[in-house]
Write a protein that holds these residues in place. Structure first.
Motif, PDB file in Angstrom:
ATOM      1  N   ASN A  27       0.810  -1.222   0.000  1.00 22.06           N
ATOM      2  CA  ASN A  27       0.000   0.000   0.000  1.00 22.06           C
ATOM      3  C   ASN A  27       0.839   1.267   0.000  1.00 22.06           C
ATOM      4  O   ASN A  27       0.434   2.281  -0.557  1.00 22.06           O
ATOM      5  N   TYR A  63      -5.252   2.610  -7.968  1.00 26.99           N
ATOM      6  CA  TYR A  63      -6.634   2.345  -7.570  1.00 26.99           C
ATOM      7  C   TYR A  63      -7.027   0.902  -7.858  1.00 26.99           C
ATOM      8  O   TYR A  63      -7.567   0.210  -7.004  1.00 26.99           O
ATOM      9  N   LYS A  74      -7.254  -2.030  -5.003  1.00 30.53           N
ATOM     10  CA  LYS A  74      -8.680  -1.977  -4.699  1.00 30.53           C
ATOM     11  C   LYS A  74      -9.094  -3.002  -3.638  1.00 30.53           C
ATOM     12  O   LYS A  74      -9.850  -2.690  -2.732  1.00 30.53           O
ATOM     13  N   ALA A  79      -6.884  -2.355   0.004  1.00 31.81           N
ATOM     14  CA  ALA A  79      -6.650  -0.967   0.396  1.00 31.81           C
ATOM     15  C   ALA A  79      -6.909  -0.764   1.888  1.00 31.81           C
ATOM     16  O   ALA A  79      -7.925  -1.195   2.421  1.00 31.81           O
ATOM     17  N   ASP A 121      -6.565   2.347   5.180  1.00 29.00           N
ATOM     18  CA  ASP A 121      -6.875   3.773   5.306  1.00 29.00           C
ATOM     19  C   ASP A 121      -5.777   4.650   4.710  1.00 29.00           C
ATOM     20  O   ASP A 121      -6.055   5.709   4.153  1.00 29.00           O
ATOM     21  N   LYS A 146      -6.171   4.686   0.877  1.00 29.24           N
ATOM     22  CA  LYS A 146      -7.391   5.419   0.529  1.00 29.24           C
ATOM     23  C   LYS A 146      -7.189   6.922   0.686  1.00 29.24           C
ATOM     24  O   LYS A 146      -7.638   7.713  -0.141  1.00 29.24           O
ATOM     25  N   LYS A 178      -7.317   9.678  -2.418  1.00 32.36           N
ATOM     26  CA  LYS A 178      -8.182  10.871  -2.423  1.00 32.36           C
ATOM     27  C   LYS A 178      -7.358  12.136  -2.662  1.00 32.36           C
ATOM     28  O   LYS A 178      -7.749  13.002  -3.446  1.00 32.36           O
ATOM     29  N   ILE A 182     -14.047   5.824  -3.169  1.00 32.15           N
ATOM     30  CA  ILE A 182     -12.750   5.262  -2.773  1.00 32.15           C
ATOM     31  C   ILE A 182     -12.879   4.489  -1.466  1.00 32.15           C
ATOM     32  O   ILE A 182     -12.120   3.575  -1.203  1.00 32.15           O
ATOM     33  N   ASN A 183     -13.859   4.805  -0.633  1.00 33.25           N
ATOM     34  CA  ASN A 183     -14.042   4.076   0.621  1.00 33.25           C
ATOM     35  C   ASN A 183     -14.520   2.719   0.335  1.00 33.25           C
ATOM     36  O   ASN A 183     -14.463   1.752   0.512  1.00 33.25           O
TER      37      ASN A 183
END
Length: 106
Positions: free
Chosen positions: A3, A21, A25, A28, A30, A33, A37, A105-106
């Motif tokens: 990550n 992404y 996916k 992922a 926090d 993510k 963003k 994205i969450n």
């Protein structure tokens, strides 16, 4: 890729964001993510900033305004440094605007 690496890649153009992404996916966290963003916000800001600069240069005829295009590059470098250091820190000027955006994205 882990990550942290994907977070760094997400800042390298829009293609890098797409790669980060889709590769990250499923796994992922926090951290990823957050940087997805921030980097997507940077891409959107970059498109808008380039349009504004082009209009200003066309209207004023001052070609030296193009140096302000480096703002995008500087913000990209700051984002990469933040991701490499493992911190969730917003980008200067624009970062706070995109912390709670992009629900997909969450």
């Amino acid at each position: 890729m882990d990550n942290k690496t994907l977070s760094i890649v997400s800042y390298i153009t829009f293609i890098g964001w797409i790669i980060a992404y889709f590769v990250g996916k499923d796994k992922a966290d926090d951290f990823l993510k957050y940087h997805l963003k921030q980097s997507l916000g940077l891409v959107i800001f970059s498109f808008i900033w380039v349009i504004i600069l082009n209009i200003l240069i066309s209207v004023t005829g001052i070609g030296m305004l193009s140096i302000l295009g480096l703002v995008n590059f500087i913000l990209m470098i700051i984002g990469i440094i933040n991701a490499a250091n493992g911190v969730k820190k917003p980008l200067p000027i624009i970062g706070k605007m995109f912390e709670d955006k992009f629900a997909f994205i969450n």
